[in-house]
Write an enzyme that holds these catalytic residues in place. Structure first.
Site, PDB file in Angstrom:
ATOM      1  CD  GLU A   4      -3.266  -0.849   1.909  1.00  0.00           C
ATOM      2  OE1 GLU A   4      -3.607   0.321   2.173  1.00  0.00           O
ATOM      3  OE2 GLU A   4      -3.861  -1.853   2.340  1.00  0.00           O
ATOM      4  N   GLY A   5       2.010   1.173  -0.662  1.00  0.00           N
ATOM      5  CA  GLY A   5       2.943   2.293  -0.719  1.00  0.00           C
ATOM      6  C   GLY A   5       4.049   2.086   0.287  1.00  0.00           C
TER       7      GLY A   5
END
Length: 617
Positions: free
Chosen positions: A426-427
């Site tokens: 998610e990053g």
């Protein structure tokens, strides 16, 4: 002596998207149109956004309690070790999760979901005690179907969400490719519009897709041609369209029971009506959504990251309990481990970290639920802080447990392996630190460009210049000692620390902007320090706000929470000061560090000869 601001270079103004010079607002006025953490970059604590601490209604609390209790009981019966070893989540376990409604936590009730708020969703996710199950459920709804929930039109929602809510179908978020991880713009998968313009033909491949082998519905991102240029578009793709295949499950360090695999698309026909996003409402879909995929992807990710923070806090609570039980019963040298100062230090820091991430996560969800200005910075802060706090917490718990914690009979080694992914997906935390810093700096830069323009041409608005000078002088002389509204009297000193550090933070942001202008994006170590300072300022705010609410309500834990907030504020204040000092003094050391790294890259190895003189061939 007060130094008036120099004019910001025009290139820097363009870099921050300012084309016209708007009317100058004070820093306090400018902070009212942005989220709380963006205001920090203006040197402002917008207390109305942070105090009092967000609170659920009694009805919501009652509903959540009825849901959380059976979730806790269910996970007490789940054998996480067996899931880890067999790399499989048993079907009866999956059915139990479906019966509890855990596949549709935020989907509206009229579409078969539970209709929980972001706060409710986060609270339930805290109790997903097995990492493999947590990733499966959160990949399904935090990102997998989230695009339909956020950017889908009514037809798309009605078609897909009911079966996704019950778990009859599973969802996946399909973005990452071999050549594109955090850089979503560089994807190679391509969708070409058919000659009759009724559908797109999708070809390409993706890697590391959570639920990729199980999902019947996927949010897929591909390049499309828009007026002769490549732009990313988001599509709802059904496995039933044909041409969708999955590779074998990846063999992973942790979360081994979750499904992660490659997904391939071979001439997949996607109806035009399955395009996501676009239009003035962001939900129009169809051809209006072509080219808007990057915005859809960022909207999904920015709205989901708080879940990692909340889940990290829940896991830390659980870890502290198990480790504390061991520390209070295990004896060494005639005394329990809990009597030793070095062990007390670990538990003290673990408790502060847990209180901080809990406070941050639920302040963020509360802000989102009540409709505050976009909170992507706060959500990213929760993900960064929570993922690192949890991994550190598991590591410290293993140290307390000693050899016991290293053995597979206890769950700590599995917790360590499972939690390691949280700072990657998610990053990555590195990318998110850049997001936090550059998004906040952009807010400050937009205002500062107006200040520079006015001082260049003082006749534009002399009253605004006078006000700006007065405001700066007052801040320099520290005449503005108005306490933050909402801070409990017992936490007055903590509130003052927060205000002082925030003012200093705003000043250093202005200094960086003047020095680097548009090139600030290349100052990554400086931006890392900026991000870490901002994270600790937000954590200070959240803990002070939460403890103030507890004190005002005279809750049973209020005195303990006061002690946590006070000490956390002091530690965080020290961290902020260290980061600001680093911004001022570490630049030359950074350059020397880069030079060493460049030498290593050039040789592609560790360079010094072996200290014994016996070198490898």
């Amino acid at each position: 002596m007060l130094r008036l601001p120099r004019v910001i270079p025009r290139a820097a103004v363009r870099a921050f998207g300012t084309k016209e010079v708007p009317k100058l607002k004070s820093a306090e006025e400018a902070s009212k149109g942005v989220s709380y953490s963006r205001g920090l970059f203006l040197g402002v604590n917008n207390a109305k956004l942070a105090f009092p601490y967000p609170k659920l209604s009694d009805d919501e609390i009652s509903t959540l309690q009825m849901l959380v209790d059976p979730v806790i009981k269910t996970f007490e019966t789940i054998d996480g070790r067996k899931i880890d070893e067999t790399k499989t989540i048993p079907e009866d376990t999956m059915n139990n999760l479906r019966e509890l409604g855990l596949f549709g936590l935020q989907i509206p009730e009229d579409l078969n979901g539970l209709g929980l708020s972001n706060t409710g969703y986060a609270r339930v996710c805290e109790e997903l005690r097995d990492g493999s199950i947590a990733v499966t459920l959160m990949a399904h709804q935090s990102i997998g179907l989230k695009g339909i929930l956020l950017n889908g039109n009514e037809e798309q929602k009605q078609k897909y969400l009911p079966k996704l809510a019950t778990g009859e179908q599973m969802a996946a978020f399909v973005l990452t490719e071999p050549s594109s991880g955090s850089d979503a713009q560089s994807i190679q998968t391509r969708a070409v519009l058919s000659e009759d313009k009724t559908h797109f033909i999708l070809n390409g491949g993706k890697i590391w897709i959570s639920n990729g082998g199980w999902a019947e519905v996927m949010t897929v991102f591909a390049q499309t041609n828009v007026d002769g240029k490549d732009k990313v578009t988001a599509f709802i793709v059904e496995r039933g369209f044909g041409g969708v295949t999955s590779g074998p499950p990846e063999d992973k360090l942790g979360i081994r029971g979750s499904n992660t695999c490659q997904v391939f698309f071979d001439n997949v026909k996607i109806p035009v009506e399955n395009v996501l996003g676009g239009g003035p409402d962001g939900k129009t879909g169809g051809m209006a959504g072509v080219g808007h995929g990057f915005k859809v992807a960022m909207n999904i990710l920015n709205n989901g990251r708080f879940g990692i923070g909340a889940t990290s806090g829940g896991n830390l609570r659980h870890i502290i309990k198990m480790a504390a039980e061991h520390a209070t019963t295990r004896k060494q040298f005639g005394s329990t481990l809990s009597s030793f100062g070095l062990i007390k230090e670990k538990f003290g820091h673990l408790t502060l970290q847990t209180y901080a991430i809990e406070s941050m996560a639920y302040m963020t969800t509360g802000m989102i639920d009540r409709g505050d200005p976009f909170c992507e910075i706060e959500a990213a802060m929760c993900k960064v802080y929570g993922s690192e706090a949890l991994f550190n917490g598991v590591n410290e718990a293993i140290q307390v447990m000693g050899g016991t914690g290293f053995m597979k009979d206890w769950p700590f080694e599995r917790y360590m392996r499972d939690s390691r992914i949280l700072s990657i997906f998610e990053g990555t935390n590195e990318i998110l630190r850049m997001l936090i810093a550059l998004s906040g700096v952009k807010t400050a830069g937009e205002r500062l460009s107006v200040v520079g323009s006015l001082f260049k041409n003082p006749f534009q608005d002399p009253a605004a210049i006078t006000s700006e000078i007065t405001d700066r002088i007052q801040k320099k002389l520290n005449l503005k000692k108005t306490p933050l509204e909402g801070v409990h009297p017992n936490l007055k000193a903590s509130g003052e620390l927060l205000q002082q550090r925030t003012q200093e933070f705003g000043e250093i942001i202005e200094t960086l902007l003047r020095k680097h202008g548009k090139n600030i994006i290349h100052e990554q170590l400086q931006m890392k320090r900026v991000a870490d300072a901002a994270i600790h300022l937000f954590a200070m705010t959240a803990t002070i706000s939460r403890a103030s609410t507890a004190l005002s309500a005279n809750t049973p834990t209020a005195a303990h929470e006061q002690a946590l907030a006070q000490l956390y504020a002091e530690y965080a204040s020290d961290r902020v000061l260290a980061e600001l000092r680093g911004i001022r003094t570490q630049k030359k050391k950074d350059e020397r560090l880069f030079a060493i790294a460049d030498q290593v890259f050039k040789e592609a190895k560790y360079i010094p000869s072996h200290p014994t003189g016996v070198n490898s061939s």
